[in-house]
Design a protein around this motif. Structure first.
Motif, PDB file in Angstrom:
ATOM      1  N   HIS A 162       0.826  -1.224   0.000  1.00  0.00           N
ATOM      2  CA  HIS A 162       0.000   0.000   0.000  1.00  0.00           C
ATOM      3  C   HIS A 162       0.855   1.267   0.000  1.00  0.00           C
ATOM      4  CE1 HIS A 162      -3.945  -1.673   0.460  1.00  0.00           C
ATOM      5  NE2 HIS A 162      -3.691  -2.271   1.613  1.00  0.00           N
ATOM      6  N   THR A 184       0.906   3.976  -2.862  1.00  0.00           N
ATOM      7  CA  THR A 184      -0.376   4.703  -2.925  1.00  0.00           C
ATOM      8  C   THR A 184      -0.485   5.686  -1.763  1.00  0.00           C
ATOM      9  OG1 THR A 184      -1.283   2.620  -3.684  1.00  0.00           O
ATOM     10  CG2 THR A 184      -2.879   4.339  -3.156  1.00  0.00           C
ATOM     11  N   ASP A 201       1.533   8.805  -2.392  1.00  0.00           N
ATOM     12  CA  ASP A 201       0.826   9.728  -3.298  1.00  0.00           C
ATOM     13  C   ASP A 201      -0.283  10.435  -2.547  1.00  0.00           C
ATOM     14  OD1 ASP A 201       2.405   9.014  -5.372  1.00  0.00           O
ATOM     15  OD2 ASP A 201       0.977   7.597  -6.273  1.00  0.00           O
ATOM     16  N   CYS A 210      -8.325  12.595  -3.087  1.00  0.00           N
ATOM     17  CA  CYS A 210      -7.605  11.356  -3.412  1.00  0.00           C
ATOM     18  C   CYS A 210      -8.360  10.186  -2.801  1.00  0.00           C
ATOM     19  CB  CYS A 210      -6.183  11.405  -2.876  1.00  0.00           C
ATOM     20  SG  CYS A 210      -6.089  11.556  -1.097  1.00  0.00           S
TER      21      CYS A 210
END
Ligand SMILES: C[S@@+](CC[C@H](N)C(=O)[O-])C[C@H]1O[C@@H](n2cnc3c(N)ncnc32)[C@H](O)[C@@H]1O
Length: 473
Positions: free
Chosen positions: A100, A103, A106, A117
């Motif tokens: 994870h 991600t 980000d 997001c």
């Protein structure tokens, strides 16, 4: 840690529980990406780790192994072999979930910019990985909520915050959440290093020099320097200011007070401005090598008579002193002061024979080689020796953060962000040593400390910073 948010009735025990969660996020965020890099490289299968078989950049890997041992995931090395502890093996069992992290990195960037997001569902991941993954989301989120003084948390964070017990059923921060918000400033620190943490795989196993690139205007790319300076300012307000003023009050208000105070690596000028308010007869001078900081500091101290900021490098004392003498300032009239910059000096291999001693070090050269403790101590001795000819009768006031003995870090893990501090310093080629090493090196270079104290023990359980007023012996 700020002990409590105002007007809250909450036990000290609960407040410490919240601080322990925050420490878990911060240490976890510093190490999560590196665990993923270890997994990708095939080193997260439970076999003991040895540097020479890891096939990467030894300086950064050495820092990682030290930090993992401080977290209690690896045992102390025996003949260079680091075996896993039970806690480390628990972590390995959850290793799939490390996927994870890209991600989450980000998402952390997006949350800092308040962009929309999708957040992965990590609320129910148990310890030890749970806190690690949560850190990436909660650091930017809590910083934003604290800055805006939000009473209600953003909906996409509710599951995670509820799992921590920080919000009520309506998403409003409860008493524990208020405590967390009051301590959220600590999240600035790992967020500062997000550019490095996002590319840590390159440092550990790839070409580390990519991250050392500077922008066309010579700004660093591995660290958010503006946030770093902001965090340093917070540390100043909460702990350093009161500790140094005990001594500076006497020095700056005595009949023999210096005419000038020169802050080496003055950051945004906060410390100088605070000193200027308390000792108005002393002329303020800042020195910085970062252009943004030079401008910010110059603006901040512009209201004080004759205050100015010069460009310089703490590793090049002669040029700094020359810039003063050109303005007609006699170095003998100057009190030198520096906070959190000595370890920021650029590394140069020592020229003299190595100082031998039990110097603990997890420092790396920019290209990823190990800097041994002895070499680091000799380099620090040479740093002090270079300043020695320019230190006048008012002395050299040095405030520095430190590397901490691993047993001490481990014993205080529930209230310390030490593993994060030490590992990110290693990844960014900063040269932390233990406090006794700093004093020993200053002594070898011909200084004696006439005022010496530590900062941090009340909160962290140990002093993580030292304050010394050095004089030529
Ligand atoms: C952690 S901040 C500390 C800032 C300020 N002294 C404080 O404590 O708030 C480190 C500062 O040192 C500056 N710096 C880093 N390396 C330096 C060097 N070699 N010479 C001069 N300044 C440097 C950075 O630009 C940054 O402002």
């Amino acid at each position: 840690m700020n002990k409590a948010a105002p007007n809250l009735v909450i036990s000290e025990e609960k407040a410490f529980e919240v601080w322990a969660q925050i420490c878990g996020h911060i240490n976890g965020m510093a190490l999560g990406g590196s665990l993923l890099a270890l997994r990708v490289a095939g080193h997260l299968k439970g076999a003991p780790l040895t540097l020479d078989r890891m096939n990467g950049n030894a300086g950064y890997l050495n820092g990682l192994l030290h930090a993992m041992a401080a977290m209690g995931w690896l045992n102390e090395p025996v003949d260079g072999v680091w075996d896993w502890t039970d806690a480390g093996r628990d972590l390995i069992r959850q290793a799939d979930l490390l996927e994870h992290i890209p991600t989450l990195l980000d998402a952390a960037d997006a949350l800092l910019d308040r962009a929309d997001c999708d957040l992965p569902d990590i609320a129910s991941v148990p310890a030890p990985l749970g806190l690690i993954l949560q850190g990436y989301l909660l650091a930017p989120l809590m910083l934003g909520c604290a800055a805006r003084q939000d009473a209600i948390a953003p909906p996409n964070s509710h599951a995670t915050l509820r799992a921590l017990g920080w919000i009520d059923e309506n998403g409003a921060f409860n008493d524990l959440g208020q405590i967390a918000l009051s301590q959220a400033g600590a999240y600035h620190y790992p967020v500062t290093y997000l550019p490095t943490l996002a590319r840590v795989g390159e440092l550990l196993f790839g070409d580390p020099m990519g991250l050392r690139a500077r922008t066309a205007t010579q700004e660093e790319t591995h660290v958010d320097r503006a946030r770093d300076i902001l965090f340093s300012g917070l540390v100043y307000q909460h702990s350093v200011g009161p500790a140094i003023w005990d001594r500076l009050r006497d020095v700056l208000t005595s009949a023999q007070a210096p005419r000038y105070i020169l802050d080496l690596g003055c950051g945004d000028g906060q410390m100088l401005a605070e000193i200027g308010k308390r000792a108005p007869s002393v002329q303020l001078i800042g020195m910085e090598y970062n252009r943004v900081a030079q401008a910010t500091a110059a603006e901040r101290i512009s209201g004080f008579p004759n205050a100015f900021v010069i460009a310089g490098d703490i590793g090049a004392p002669q040029a700094t002193i020359a810039a003063l003498t050109e303005r007609g300032i006699d170095p003998k009239d100057v009190l030198l002061i520096t906070k959190s910059v000595v370890h920021n000096r650029s590394w140069t291999p020592p020229t003299g024979p190595l100082v031998s001693g039990d110097t603990h070090a997890m420092a790396a050269t920019p290209d990823g080689a190990i800097i041994t403790g002895d070499a680091l101590a000799q380099n620090l001795t040479e740093f002090f020796a270079a300043w020695h000819p320019f230190v006048g009768p008012h002395g050299f006031f040095v405030i520095e953060p430190h590397a901490i003995a691993r047993a001490t870090l481990r014993a205080n893990l529930h209230r310390s962000i030490g593993p994060c501090l030490e590992y990110t310093h290693c990844l960014s080629n900063q040269l932390l040593v233990q406090a006794d090493c700093l004093r020993r090196c200053a002594g070898l270079a011909g200084f004696v400390s006439r005022y010496s104290t530590g900062i941090g023990a009340g909160t962290l359980g140990y002093d993580h910073m030292s304050v010394d007023h050095f004089f030529v012996a």
